[in-house]
Write a protein that holds these residues in place. Structure first.
Motif, PDB file in Angstrom:
ATOM      1  N   TRP B 189       0.857  -1.186   0.000  1.00 14.00           N
ATOM      2  CA  TRP B 189       0.000   0.000   0.000  1.00 14.00           C
ATOM      3  C   TRP B 189       0.893   1.236   0.000  1.00 14.00           C
ATOM      4  CZ3 TRP B 189      -4.943  -1.164  -0.803  1.00 14.00           C
ATOM      5  CH2 TRP B 189      -5.373  -2.440  -0.461  1.00 14.00           C
ATOM      6  N   ILE B 190       0.529   2.194  -0.849  1.00 15.69           N
ATOM      7  CA  ILE B 190       1.326   3.413  -0.972  1.00 15.69           C
ATOM      8  C   ILE B 190       0.481   4.579  -0.451  1.00 15.69           C
ATOM      9  CG2 ILE B 190       2.608   4.915  -2.535  1.00 15.69           C
ATOM     10  CD1 ILE B 190       2.641   2.445  -4.496  1.00 15.69           C
ATOM     11  N   PHE B 191       0.933   5.179   0.616  1.00 15.88           N
ATOM     12  CA  PHE B 191       0.221   6.326   1.186  1.00 15.88           C
ATOM     13  C   PHE B 191       0.775   7.587   0.529  1.00 15.88           C
ATOM     14  CE2 PHE B 191      -2.166   4.436   4.700  1.00 15.88           C
ATOM     15  CZ  PHE B 191      -1.633   3.148   4.686  1.00 15.88           C
ATOM     16  N   ASP B 192      -0.125   8.301  -0.121  1.00 16.79           N
ATOM     17  CA  ASP B 192       0.278   9.458  -0.913  1.00 16.79           C
ATOM     18  C   ASP B 192      -0.422  10.694  -0.348  1.00 16.79           C
ATOM     19  OD1 ASP B 192       1.351   9.805  -4.099  1.00 16.79           O
ATOM     20  OD2 ASP B 192       0.088  11.409  -3.293  1.00 16.79           O
ATOM     21  N   GLU B 193       0.304  11.799  -0.360  1.00 15.49           N
ATOM     22  CA  GLU B 193      -0.290  13.027   0.195  1.00 15.49           C
ATOM     23  C   GLU B 193      -1.526  13.453  -0.575  1.00 15.49           C
ATOM     24  OE1 GLU B 193       2.584  16.108   0.744  1.00 15.49           O
ATOM     25  OE2 GLU B 193       3.871  14.838   2.002  1.00 15.49           O
ATOM     26  N   ASN B 194      -1.666  12.958  -1.806  1.00 14.18           N
ATOM     27  CA  ASN B 194      -2.843  13.316  -2.603  1.00 14.18           C
ATOM     28  C   ASN B 194      -3.985  12.316  -2.444  1.00 14.18           C
ATOM     29  OD1 ASN B 194      -1.921  15.745  -3.948  1.00 14.18           O
ATOM     30  ND2 ASN B 194      -0.403  14.406  -4.880  1.00 14.18           N
ATOM     31  N   GLN B 195      -3.792  11.352  -1.586  1.00  9.68           N
ATOM     32  CA  GLN B 195      -4.850  10.364  -1.334  1.00  9.68           C
ATOM     33  C   GLN B 195      -5.309  10.492   0.111  1.00  9.68           C
ATOM     34  OE1 GLN B 195      -5.457   8.794  -4.793  1.00  9.68           O
ATOM     35  NE2 GLN B 195      -6.116   7.427  -3.167  1.00  9.68           N
ATOM     36  N   LEU B 196      -6.525  10.123   0.352  1.00  8.96           N
ATOM     37  CA  LEU B 196      -6.972  10.052   1.736  1.00  8.96           C
ATOM     38  C   LEU B 196      -6.207   8.938   2.433  1.00  8.96           C
ATOM     39  CD1 LEU B 196     -10.840  10.359   1.332  1.00  8.96           C
ATOM     40  CD2 LEU B 196      -9.267  12.073   2.247  1.00  8.96           C
ATOM     41  N   GLU B 197      -5.926   9.144   3.705  1.00  7.61           N
ATOM     42  CA  GLU B 197      -5.178   8.124   4.463  1.00  7.61           C
ATOM     43  C   GLU B 197      -5.944   6.800   4.479  1.00  7.61           C
ATOM     44  OE1 GLU B 197      -3.982   5.636   7.599  1.00  7.61           O
ATOM     45  OE2 GLU B 197      -5.837   6.755   7.763  1.00  7.61           O
ATOM     46  N   ALA B 198      -7.263   6.896   4.427  1.00 10.22           N
ATOM     47  CA  ALA B 198      -8.086   5.677   4.495  1.00 10.22           C
ATOM     48  C   ALA B 198      -8.027   4.876   3.202  1.00 10.22           C
ATOM     49  CB  ALA B 198      -9.526   6.052   4.813  1.00 10.22           C
ATOM     50  N   THR B 199      -7.621   5.525   2.124  1.00  8.32           N
ATOM     51  CA  THR B 199      -7.610   4.818   0.837  1.00  8.32           C
ATOM     52  C   THR B 199      -6.251   4.966   0.148  1.00  8.32           C
ATOM     53  OG1 THR B 199      -8.527   6.798  -0.200  1.00  8.32           O
ATOM     54  CG2 THR B 199     -10.081   5.063   0.427  1.00  8.32           C
ATOM     55  N   PRO B 200      -5.260   4.286   0.692  1.00 13.19           N
ATOM     56  CA  PRO B 200      -3.946   4.339   0.043  1.00 13.19           C
ATOM     57  C   PRO B 200      -3.967   3.635  -1.308  1.00 13.19           C
ATOM     58  CG  PRO B 200      -3.960   2.699   1.795  1.00 13.19           C
ATOM     59  CD  PRO B 200      -5.280   3.411   1.865  1.00 13.19           C
ATOM     60  N   ILE B 201      -2.953   3.901  -2.096  1.00 20.09           N
ATOM     61  CA  ILE B 201      -2.876   3.299  -3.431  1.00 20.09           C
ATOM     62  C   ILE B 201      -2.427   1.843  -3.317  1.00 20.09           C
ATOM     63  CG2 ILE B 201      -1.667   3.417  -5.649  1.00 20.09           C
ATOM     64  CD1 ILE B 201      -1.343   6.466  -5.091  1.00 20.09           C
ATOM     65  N   ASP B 202      -3.143   0.986  -4.027  1.00 18.68           N
ATOM     66  CA  ASP B 202      -2.779  -0.425  -4.084  1.00 18.68           C
ATOM     67  C   ASP B 202      -1.475  -0.546  -4.877  1.00 18.68           C
ATOM     68  OD1 ASP B 202      -2.536  -3.101  -4.545  1.00 18.68           O
ATOM     69  OD2 ASP B 202      -4.511  -3.378  -5.445  1.00 18.68           O
ATOM     70  N   GLY B 203      -0.443  -1.084  -4.238  1.00 11.32           N
ATOM     71  CA  GLY B 203       0.859  -1.206  -4.907  1.00 11.32           C
ATOM     72  C   GLY B 203       1.114  -2.591  -5.463  1.00 11.32           C
ATOM     73  N   GLY B 204       0.104  -3.457  -5.389  1.00 13.51           N
ATOM     74  CA  GLY B 204       0.245  -4.778  -5.983  1.00 13.51           C
ATOM     75  C   GLY B 204       0.303  -5.904  -4.973  1.00 13.51           C
ATOM     76  N   VAL B 205      -0.133  -7.067  -5.446  1.00 14.13           N
ATOM     77  CA  VAL B 205      -0.136  -8.282  -4.627  1.00 14.13           C
ATOM     78  C   VAL B 205       1.089  -9.106  -5.015  1.00 14.13           C
ATOM     79  CG1 VAL B 205      -1.400 -10.422  -4.158  1.00 14.13           C
ATOM     80  CG2 VAL B 205      -2.641  -8.272  -4.471  1.00 14.13           C
ATOM     81  N   PHE B 206       1.727  -9.718  -4.036  1.00  8.97           N
ATOM     82  CA  PHE B 206       2.926 -10.487  -4.371  1.00  8.97           C
ATOM     83  C   PHE B 206       3.156 -11.618  -3.360  1.00  8.97           C
ATOM     84  CE2 PHE B 206       5.729  -8.805  -1.049  1.00  8.97           C
ATOM     85  CZ  PHE B 206       5.088  -7.628  -0.705  1.00  8.97           C
ATOM     86  N   ASP B 207       4.042 -12.524  -3.770  1.00  8.54           N
ATOM     87  CA  ASP B 207       4.414 -13.646  -2.907  1.00  8.54           C
ATOM     88  C   ASP B 207       5.879 -13.536  -2.537  1.00  8.54           C
ATOM     89  OD1 ASP B 207       1.856 -14.915  -3.148  1.00  8.54           O
ATOM     90  OD2 ASP B 207       2.446 -15.482  -5.181  1.00  8.54           O
ATOM     91  N   VAL B 208       6.211 -14.081  -1.395  1.00 11.47           N
ATOM     92  CA  VAL B 208       7.612 -14.147  -0.979  1.00 11.47           C
ATOM     93  C   VAL B 208       8.058 -15.594  -1.103  1.00 11.47           C
ATOM     94  CG1 VAL B 208       9.186 -13.945   0.979  1.00 11.47           C
ATOM     95  CG2 VAL B 208       7.538 -12.130   0.511  1.00 11.47           C
ATOM     96  N   THR B 209       9.061 -15.807  -1.951  1.00 11.98           N
ATOM     97  CA  THR B 209       9.456 -17.176  -2.276  1.00 11.98           C
ATOM     98  C   THR B 209      10.860 -17.525  -1.796  1.00 11.98           C
ATOM     99  OG1 THR B 209      10.252 -16.396  -4.401  1.00 11.98           O
ATOM    100  CG2 THR B 209       7.989 -17.213  -4.322  1.00 11.98           C
ATOM    101  N   GLY B 210      11.541 -16.591  -1.160  1.00 11.78           N
ATOM    102  CA  GLY B 210      12.895 -16.880  -0.696  1.00 11.78           C
ATOM    103  C   GLY B 210      13.285 -15.948   0.422  1.00 11.78           C
ATOM    104  N   THR B 211      14.495 -16.145   0.898  1.00  9.08           N
ATOM    105  CA  THR B 211      14.973 -15.324   2.015  1.00  9.08           C
ATOM    106  C   THR B 211      15.097 -13.861   1.618  1.00  9.08           C
ATOM    107  OG1 THR B 211      16.227 -17.228   2.731  1.00  9.08           O
ATOM    108  CG2 THR B 211      16.781 -15.129   3.745  1.00  9.08           C
ATOM    109  N   GLU B 212      15.579 -13.640   0.411  1.00 10.54           N
ATOM    110  CA  GLU B 212      15.698 -12.269  -0.081  1.00 10.54           C
ATOM    111  C   GLU B 212      15.082 -12.218  -1.469  1.00 10.54           C
ATOM    112  OE1 GLU B 212      19.520 -10.496   0.286  1.00 10.54           O
ATOM    113  OE2 GLU B 212      19.039  -8.835  -1.072  1.00 10.54           O
ATOM    114  N   VAL B 213      14.122 -11.353  -1.640  1.00 13.02           N
ATOM    115  CA  VAL B 213      13.445 -11.268  -2.943  1.00 13.02           C
ATOM    116  C   VAL B 213      13.362  -9.812  -3.384  1.00 13.02           C
ATOM    117  CG1 VAL B 213      12.053 -13.355  -2.688  1.00 13.02           C
ATOM    118  CG2 VAL B 213      11.196 -11.208  -1.782  1.00 13.02           C
ATOM    119  N   ILE B 214      13.359  -9.633  -4.692  1.00 13.10           N
ATOM    120  CA  ILE B 214      13.089  -8.313  -5.277  1.00 13.10           C
ATOM    121  C   ILE B 214      11.699  -8.382  -5.897  1.00 13.10           C
ATOM    122  CG2 ILE B 214      13.810  -6.571  -6.941  1.00 13.10           C
ATOM    123  CD1 ILE B 214      15.948  -6.969  -4.909  1.00 13.10           C
ATOM    124  N   VAL B 215      10.850  -7.452  -5.527  1.00 13.40           N
ATOM    125  CA  VAL B 215       9.464  -7.479  -5.999  1.00 13.40           C
ATOM    126  C   VAL B 215       9.160  -6.148  -6.698  1.00 13.40           C
ATOM    127  CG1 VAL B 215       7.045  -7.666  -5.302  1.00 13.40           C
ATOM    128  CG2 VAL B 215       8.798  -8.941  -4.054  1.00 13.40           C
TER     129      VAL B 215
END
Lengths: 191, 257
Positions: B189-215
């Motif tokens: 979730w991305i909280f942006d000064e141009n968005q209401l705090e209650a409705t942050p921007i969806d930054g995407g759904v993802f899975d964690v598949t290892g100890t260190e991942v780049i998403v």
């Protein structure tokens, strides 16, 4: 006995965190603005201090310190570390964006230290040099090197006065009346 | 080293820390010394300095925080990770991520056309690409001028880079627990000064598949002035609006000058 605010926070009570912010925001802001380079820096620091408090509240022991003292310690550490990481000391007067002083606020004294002025009273019992070093270090935010320049003392002497002064202060706050200035040297080894 | 000099050294480092902080090496030395001095309270001198500063501040009169700051603080409790949240370090394993866990057992019944379509999809979307890896893209963006780079709250858990003009960003996540995509998924979730705090921007759904991942970050709306990034655990596929019951990471953007 009811849990303290910090004990509730340690237990994960978010409403307690809200109460803590309401009660201690002015204290944390006051610590931050004395060290921060500008208003934005101070505001960020205040938020980070409260996040840090959320993580460290479990270490609070009400038998050792008041909540206000513990929170001041967390805030001080955060600001000292920030200054150290930056590798420079602020000169807010030159930056122009000094955190605003919106004036003192009316507070219930019970919200802060249990015994206001106790530490300043203890400070007055220390040796002159120890008192001077602690006042410059804590009230003015001067580094040991800056204190050495300001007082003309060698750096090693400043550090020694700081150490002995803090130990004596600790003992006086703990109610050890023998920790007057003359007893510090001998007391140190047994601290 | 005799007991007396060691204790004196420990007390000196404790006093130094209380008044002006310690360099990392000195900090490590203090930790080592404290381990040999179990009767010393490591916070004793810090608390004495703190009580003195508190007295001084009270005598001067506490300063009133700005209203904007108080408003921002009021939103903070909901964003804090649960106290019980522990980020377990999962050892690396040769298992691959969700992309390769798709079962193909039903292909026989679906016929060659379906199989061909699936193979095509795999080639188009799932097969390893010949382009730069996510690690490379992350490093490239990180080194780019005007890229915002913020650490996750505990700093050991990686960081996040975001470029506003390019609307491109990546998260580096270290030690975040692997999820079972059938049970739950992570959502940014991305909280942006141009968005209401209650409705942050969806930054995407993802899975964690290892100890260190780049998403990669997939913001669903244009990000203009982000001030906070938060990762929650949600139902598979994510949610349009999070209840924020399971916040596992946050990264706060330092305010600019």
């Amino acid at each position: 006995m009811n849990p303290t605010l910090l004990q509730r926070i340690a237990a994960g009570d978010r409403s307690a965190m809200g109460e803590c912010m309401e009660r201690y925001a002015a204290l944390v802001w006051s610590v931050a603005r004395r060290v921060a380079i500008d208003r934005a820096d101070a505001e960020d620091a205040v938020q980070e201090i409260f996040i840090s408090l959320w993580k460290t509240a479990h270490r609070f022991d009400p038998e050792v310190a008041s909540e206000a003292t513990f929170i001041t310690m967390i805030a001080r550490r955060r600001m000292i570390d920030q200054n150290r990481r930056r590798g420079r000391r602020k000169d807010r007067a030159l930056l122009g964006d000094v955190p605003p002083d919106l004036g003192p606020i009316e507070r219930d004294p019970s919200e802060l230290a249990d015994d206001p002025g106790r530490a300043i009273q203890a400070l007055s019992q220390l040796r002159h040099e120890q008192r001077q070093v602690l006042e410059l270090g804590i009230f003015q935010g001067s580094s040991h090197s800056e204190i050495a320049v300001q007082t003309g003392m060698p750096l090693g002497t400043v550090k020694s006065h700081a150490r002995r002064g803090l130990i004596a202060l600790r003992r006086l706050l703990d109610g050890d009346a023998s920790s007057s200035d003359s007893a510090v040297d001998g007391a140190e080894a047994a601290s | 080293m005799s007991a007396l000099p060691r204790r004196e050294k420990t007390l000196q480092l404790l006093a130094d820390r209380a008044l002006e902080g310690l360099e990392p090496l000195k900090g490590a030395e203090l930790e080592s010394l404290l381990a040999e001095e179990p009767d010393l309270d490591p916070d004793a001198l810090d608390l004495a300095a703190a009580e003195l500063e508190l007295d001084h501040l009270e005598r001067e009169g506490l300063a009133q925080p700005p209203q904007e700051l108080l408003q921002r603080l009021r939103t903070l409790p909901a964003l804090l990770p649960a106290q019980s949240t522990t980020l377990r370090i999962v050892p690396r394993s040769p298992e691959s991520g969700p992309a390769s866990s798709v079962s193909l057992s039903w292909l026989t019944a679906s016929g060659w056309i379906t199989a061909a379509a699936l193979v095509l999809c795999w080639l188009l979307f799932l097969a390893p690409r010949s382009g730069p890896s996510l690690e490379t893209l992350y490093e490239q963006l990180r080194s780019h001028q005007n890229t915002l780079s913020v650490s996750w709250q505990d700093q050991k858990s990686g960081d996040l880079v975001w470029h506003n003009e390019r609307q491109e960003g990546y998260m580096r996540l270290v030690g975040l627990e692997r999820n079972d995509p059938k049970v739950s998924q992570y959502q940014l979730w991305i909280f942006d000064e141009n968005q209401l705090e209650a409705t942050p921007i969806d930054g995407g759904v993802f899975d964690v598949t290892g100890t260190e991942v780049i998403v990669p970050i997939h913001a669903k709306l244009r990000v203009k002035k982000p001030y906070l990034f938060a990762i929650t655990i949600e139902q598979p596929g994510g949610v349009p609006r999070s209840a924020r019951e399971k916040i596992v990471q946050i990264a706060q953007v330092p305010k600019g000058p």
